[in-house]
Motif scaffolding. Sequence first.
Motif, PDB file in Angstrom:
ATOM      1  N   GLU A   1     101.056  25.561  -1.834  1.00  0.00           N
ATOM      2  CA  GLU A   1     101.639  25.803  -0.510  1.00  0.00           C
ATOM      3  C   GLU A   1     100.736  26.703   0.326  1.00  0.00           C
ATOM      4  O   GLU A   1     100.528  26.459   1.520  1.00  0.00           O
ATOM      5  CB  GLU A   1     103.023  26.434  -0.658  1.00  0.00           C
ATOM      6  N   LYS A   2     100.153  27.728  -0.301  1.00  0.00           N
ATOM      7  CA  LYS A   2      99.287  28.661   0.417  1.00  0.00           C
ATOM      8  C   LYS A   2      98.035  27.965   0.932  1.00  0.00           C
ATOM      9  O   LYS A   2      97.665  28.116   2.103  1.00  0.00           O
ATOM     10  CB  LYS A   2      98.908  29.815  -0.498  1.00  0.00           C
TER      11      LYS A   2
ATOM     12  N   GLU B   1     107.281  19.457   7.669  1.00  0.00           N
ATOM     13  CA  GLU B   1     107.240  19.739   9.106  1.00  0.00           C
ATOM     14  C   GLU B   1     108.667  19.749   9.685  1.00  0.00           C
ATOM     15  O   GLU B   1     109.489  18.910   9.315  1.00  0.00           O
ATOM     16  CB  GLU B   1     106.387  18.659   9.790  1.00  0.00           C
TER      17      GLU B   1
ATOM     18  N   GLN C   1      98.838  25.626   3.872  1.00  0.00           N
ATOM     19  CA  GLN C   1      99.068  26.342   5.131  1.00  0.00           C
ATOM     20  C   GLN C   1      97.754  26.815   5.741  1.00  0.00           C
ATOM     21  O   GLN C   1      97.564  26.737   6.964  1.00  0.00           O
ATOM     22  CB  GLN C   1      99.995  27.532   4.885  1.00  0.00           C
TER      23      GLN C   1
ATOM     24  N   GLU D   1     105.096  20.319  -2.604  1.00  0.00           N
ATOM     25  CA  GLU D   1     104.764  21.745  -2.497  1.00  0.00           C
ATOM     26  C   GLU D   1     104.244  22.113  -1.115  1.00  0.00           C
ATOM     27  O   GLU D   1     104.150  23.284  -0.758  1.00  0.00           O
ATOM     28  CB  GLU D   1     103.721  22.134  -3.559  1.00  0.00           C
TER      29      GLU D   1
ATOM     30  N   ILE E   1     100.545  19.602   6.770  1.00  0.00           N
ATOM     31  CA  ILE E   1     102.007  19.491   6.800  1.00  0.00           C
ATOM     32  C   ILE E   1     102.422  18.264   6.010  1.00  0.00           C
ATOM     33  O   ILE E   1     101.659  17.307   5.870  1.00  0.00           O
ATOM     34  CB  ILE E   1     102.550  19.389   8.238  1.00  0.00           C
ATOM     35  N   SER E   2     103.620  18.316   5.480  1.00  0.00           N
ATOM     36  CA  SER E   2     104.163  17.171   4.740  1.00  0.00           C
ATOM     37  C   SER E   2     105.247  16.490   5.562  1.00  0.00           C
ATOM     38  O   SER E   2     106.042  17.156   6.230  1.00  0.00           O
ATOM     39  CB  SER E   2     104.737  17.630   3.400  1.00  0.00           C
TER      40      SER E   2
ATOM     41  N   ASP F   1     112.747  14.942   1.596  1.00  0.00           N
ATOM     42  CA  ASP F   1     112.061  16.202   1.889  1.00  0.00           C
ATOM     43  C   ASP F   1     111.900  17.063   0.640  1.00  0.00           C
ATOM     44  O   ASP F   1     111.488  18.215   0.717  1.00  0.00           O
ATOM     45  CB  ASP F   1     112.818  16.978   2.972  1.00  0.00           C
TER      46      ASP F   1
ATOM     47  N   GLU G   1      98.430  19.424  11.025  1.00  0.00           N
ATOM     48  CA  GLU G   1      99.448  19.927  11.942  1.00  0.00           C
ATOM     49  C   GLU G   1      99.231  19.486  13.389  1.00  0.00           C
ATOM     50  O   GLU G   1     100.140  19.599  14.217  1.00  0.00           O
ATOM     51  CB  GLU G   1      99.492  21.449  11.878  1.00  0.00           C
TER      52      GLU G   1
ATOM     53  N   THR H   1     104.653  22.405   2.858  1.00  0.00           N
ATOM     54  CA  THR H   1     105.803  22.634   3.737  1.00  0.00           C
ATOM     55  C   THR H   1     106.106  21.394   4.582  1.00  0.00           C
ATOM     56  O   THR H   1     105.215  20.825   5.213  1.00  0.00           O
ATOM     57  CB  THR H   1     105.540  23.828   4.673  1.00  0.00           C
TER      58      THR H   1
ATOM     59  N   GLU I   1     112.055  17.424   8.986  1.00  0.00           N
ATOM     60  CA  GLU I   1     113.333  17.931   8.474  1.00  0.00           C
ATOM     61  C   GLU I   1     114.482  17.472   9.365  1.00  0.00           C
ATOM     62  O   GLU I   1     115.553  17.092   8.875  1.00  0.00           O
ATOM     63  CB  GLU I   1     113.297  19.467   8.422  1.00  0.00           C
TER      64      GLU I   1
END
Length: 439
Positions: free
Chosen positions: A107-108, A309, A111, A305, A116-117, A301, A268, A307, A313
């Motif tokens: 995840e880190k 978007e 980012q 791992e 983005i997922s 969703d 993103e 995040t 969501e």
Amino acid sequence: MPKIKFTLISTKDALIAFGPIALMIIAVILAAYYVVDPAPGRTLDFSAGQENSAYERFAKQYADELAQNQITLRIHKSQGSQENLQHIADLDSKIDIGFVQSGSTTEKDAQEKGLISLGSLFYEPIWIFYRGKKEVTSLAEFKAKRVNVGPDGFGVRRLFQQLLSVNNLDENQLEIHQLESTPATVAFVNEQIDVLVMSSASDSQLIQMLLQTPGVKLFDFVQAEAYTRRFPFLSHVVLPRGIVDMGRDIPSRDYHLISPTATLVAHESLHPALISLFLQAAKKIHGGANWFSKQGEFPSDRYTEITVEPQAEKFYKSGPPFLQRYLSFWMSNFLERMWVLFIAFGALALPLSKIIPPLYVWRVRSRIYRWYGQLRSVEHALDEASPEQRQQIAQQQLQRLNEIENKVNHISIPLAYAEELYGLRSHIQFVRKRVQNGV
């Protein structure tokens, strides 16, 4: 005498009154169309996978779905998840979106790279095929075996390293091979490799062939639940007895497998409107039931791992945007982008409605009222004349009044304002009588 047109409104005056504001509104709308939240591009680049792989096959289905909305999806081949991640994160590569296996990053890191997922799409179980009379129940039993894990770009190699680590093993204790799926399968069938590690959807032709090949065994992850607790991006799935061939009872029992999921990952910078469009396509392509998932389980969703978007969501909670349910993609996108402008225009409509009509009225009446200045100058000239010059000045002003009257008779004015015109003509007669009586 030229023919005078009788009209309800003056087109010229209406254009002068309304025209500048109308042009300003059109200019603002055009500027907003290109500047305020620009429209999504009509060509996108998609990083899929190897030739004839499940990733490539699914990418072609996405291309067909997006083509229905006049969007071209250019598909690029790759070695797999790791290469796809690199291309999506690298803005110079111009890759917009692609398939990535869960567990391929953190995840880190995602980012930091601006990834983005859009959610997970389908299970990609870890398939470990081997030979032997003895049933293998632990990965530790593959020590010193010839194991193919695929090229470095494959997500399966990174995942297999993680699995080895919790079994107190590393790759140095195995003879690692890095062939691609098809040549690796050929080498395995020819007994040049002892163990074949793959990660693929259940509809892979290679997987289905190996499941029906005599002498080939499938590793049963009897500790599947424990693996999923150690690695949250993994899921515990079951290959049901007889699912491959019920008539021949293949497989002859249930097999427990661990499975990452294929996820849809983008940078993103991907236009928000395209996120909903991709997910609508994903629902059509991956929403059905298969060996491991139920109807409607994907897209989801969960199982990623990276995040998810916020726009994605929102799709999972309430479905497609309201306008996209009833209008074409491009029309709904235009209205969604222009809503701020429409609100601003609505706020201006009331004051504009109070300004423009009086401006039009002033334009029409000004053609009449300006002649009253000429009448006042006639009276002033007569009043200022000396008794000796009064007769001569009166004759000059009468001639001037005739000229004024002639020009007034040729004024074209809307019928709604005819009263002002006839009033002017009567006032010309009034001034003429005064000049004549003043002589």
